[in-house]
Design a protein around this motif. Structure first.
Motif, PDB file in Angstrom:
ATOM      1  N   ASP A  55      52.949  50.472  33.945  1.00 20.79           N
ATOM      2  CA  ASP A  55      51.731  50.723  34.725  1.00 20.79           C
ATOM      3  C   ASP A  55      51.206  49.465  35.413  1.00 20.79           C
ATOM      4  N   ILE A  56      51.243  48.342  34.724  1.00 24.73           N
ATOM      5  CA  ILE A  56      50.707  47.105  35.295  1.00 24.73           C
ATOM      6  C   ILE A  56      51.416  46.758  36.603  1.00 24.73           C
ATOM      7  N   VAL A  57      52.725  46.888  36.634  1.00 20.81           N
ATOM      8  CA  VAL A  57      53.467  46.458  37.825  1.00 20.81           C
ATOM      9  C   VAL A  57      53.712  47.567  38.846  1.00 20.81           C
ATOM     10  N   SER A  71      47.128  55.752  36.638  1.00 20.98           N
ATOM     11  CA  SER A  71      47.728  54.950  35.568  1.00 20.98           C
ATOM     12  C   SER A  71      46.618  54.451  34.646  1.00 20.98           C
ATOM     13  N   CYS A  72      47.007  53.699  33.628  1.00 26.83           N
ATOM     14  CA  CYS A  72      46.010  53.133  32.727  1.00 26.83           C
ATOM     15  C   CYS A  72      45.034  52.239  33.491  1.00 26.83           C
ATOM     16  N   GLU A 101      36.389  53.865  33.764  1.00 23.83           N
ATOM     17  CA  GLU A 101      35.556  53.843  32.561  1.00 23.83           C
ATOM     18  C   GLU A 101      34.679  52.615  32.455  1.00 23.83           C
ATOM     19  N   THR A 102      35.208  51.459  32.868  1.00 25.38           N
ATOM     20  CA  THR A 102      34.505  50.199  32.601  1.00 25.38           C
ATOM     21  C   THR A 102      33.919  49.530  33.838  1.00 25.38           C
ATOM     22  N   GLY A 103      34.365  49.938  35.019  1.00 25.02           N
ATOM     23  CA  GLY A 103      33.923  49.260  36.233  1.00 25.02           C
ATOM     24  C   GLY A 103      34.632  47.931  36.450  1.00 25.02           C
ATOM     25  N   ALA A 104      35.706  47.687  35.697  1.00 21.81           N
ATOM     26  CA  ALA A 104      36.447  46.423  35.791  1.00 21.81           C
ATOM     27  C   ALA A 104      37.199  46.335  37.116  1.00 21.81           C
ATOM     28  N   SER A 105      37.499  45.107  37.505  1.00 24.48           N
ATOM     29  CA  SER A 105      38.337  44.903  38.682  1.00 24.48           C
ATOM     30  C   SER A 105      39.789  45.178  38.292  1.00 24.48           C
ATOM     31  N   GLU A 106      40.652  45.270  39.286  1.00 28.11           N
ATOM     32  CA  GLU A 106      42.072  45.479  39.032  1.00 28.11           C
ATOM     33  C   GLU A 106      42.641  44.322  38.202  1.00 28.11           C
ATOM     34  N   PHE A 149      45.231  44.933  29.739  1.00 31.26           N
ATOM     35  CA  PHE A 149      46.438  45.610  29.266  1.00 31.26           C
ATOM     36  C   PHE A 149      47.554  44.631  28.922  1.00 31.26           C
ATOM     37  N   SER A 150      47.571  43.489  29.546  1.00 34.96           N
ATOM     38  CA  SER A 150      48.540  42.455  29.148  1.00 34.96           C
ATOM     39  C   SER A 150      48.264  42.011  27.715  1.00 34.96           C
ATOM     40  N   LYS A 151      46.992  41.936  27.375  1.00 40.78           N
ATOM     41  CA  LYS A 151      46.599  41.594  25.992  1.00 40.78           C
ATOM     42  C   LYS A 151      47.009  42.713  25.040  1.00 40.78           C
TER      43      LYS A 151
END
Length: 200
Positions: free
Chosen positions: A98-100, A113-114, A121-126, A133-135
């Motif tokens: 999903d990340i790539v 994707s995730c 859900e969180t309003g986070a940036s890409e 998700f890397s963590k």
């Protein structure tokens, strides 16, 4: 294969693979419904379903068919519980993929994707979502390492397909989509495995 296994008294192996294939298909149909309805699932909904649609449990189940007597009905029962090592391995594959691939997949109208679920859900940036998700991938590797050191309900040899597929995911998706866009590095991996293998 089914006829051969039936003669050996191992028809249950095909039964378990069929059940995993049904689970996989049901999960793909749910994703198709989400896409059709324009629904962005919660992150929990997405991850629960995508740990099936990544195909890892089905592939692992299939890898057990026709093996020696170390594979028993209990082996498939163990796999069906999604033990921590299998779950972590599936999570690595799903999240790294999903990340790539999320940008390209969204351009062609793929299910969220995730990254999209987390951002909604969180309003986070890409960038923040990718870091999050890397963590999670890092933490999943810790689970694999920890679980690899513990006794399991199945022989360790039967745990290896889950570990090896996480390794493949890491090689394919660590920097870019090496599965969808195989470049020189991935092509070299394949050559090393099949064209120029090291024979011991």
């Amino acid at each position: 294969m089914e006829e051969s296994l039936e003669k050996e008294g191992k028809a249950y192996q095909i039964h378990h693979v069929k059940e995993k294939a049904k689970e996989y298909t049901r999960s793909l149909l749910l994703e198709a419904k989400w896409l059709k309805d324009g629904h962005i699932p919660t992150l929990e909904e997405y991850l629960t379903n995508s740990l099936v649609t990544i195909g890892q449990p089905l592939m692992i189940s299939r890898s057990y068919v026709g093996r020696d007597d170390m594979v028993t009905n209990e082996t498939f029962t163990w796999l069906a519980t999604y033990p921590p090592l299998v779950k972590a391995s599936s999570l690595i594959l799903r999240l790294m993929d999903d990340i790539v691939t999320h940008e390209e997949e969204q351009e062609r109208g793929h299910v969220p994707s995730c990254i999209e679920c987390y951002r909604k859900e969180t309003g986070a940036s890409e960038e923040e979502a990718c870091e999050f998700f890397s963590k999670q991938v890092e933490d999943a590797w810790k689970v694999i390492n920890r679980e690899s050191l513990r006794p399991t309900d199945v022989p360790f040899l039967l745990v290896m397909p889950a570990i090896n597929s996480a390794r493949v995911a890491h090689a394919l998706y660590k920097d870019h989509d090496g599965y969808g866009h195989a470049e020189e590095e991935v092509i070299n991996y394949i050559k090393l495995l099949f064209v120029h293998p090291i024979v011991v």
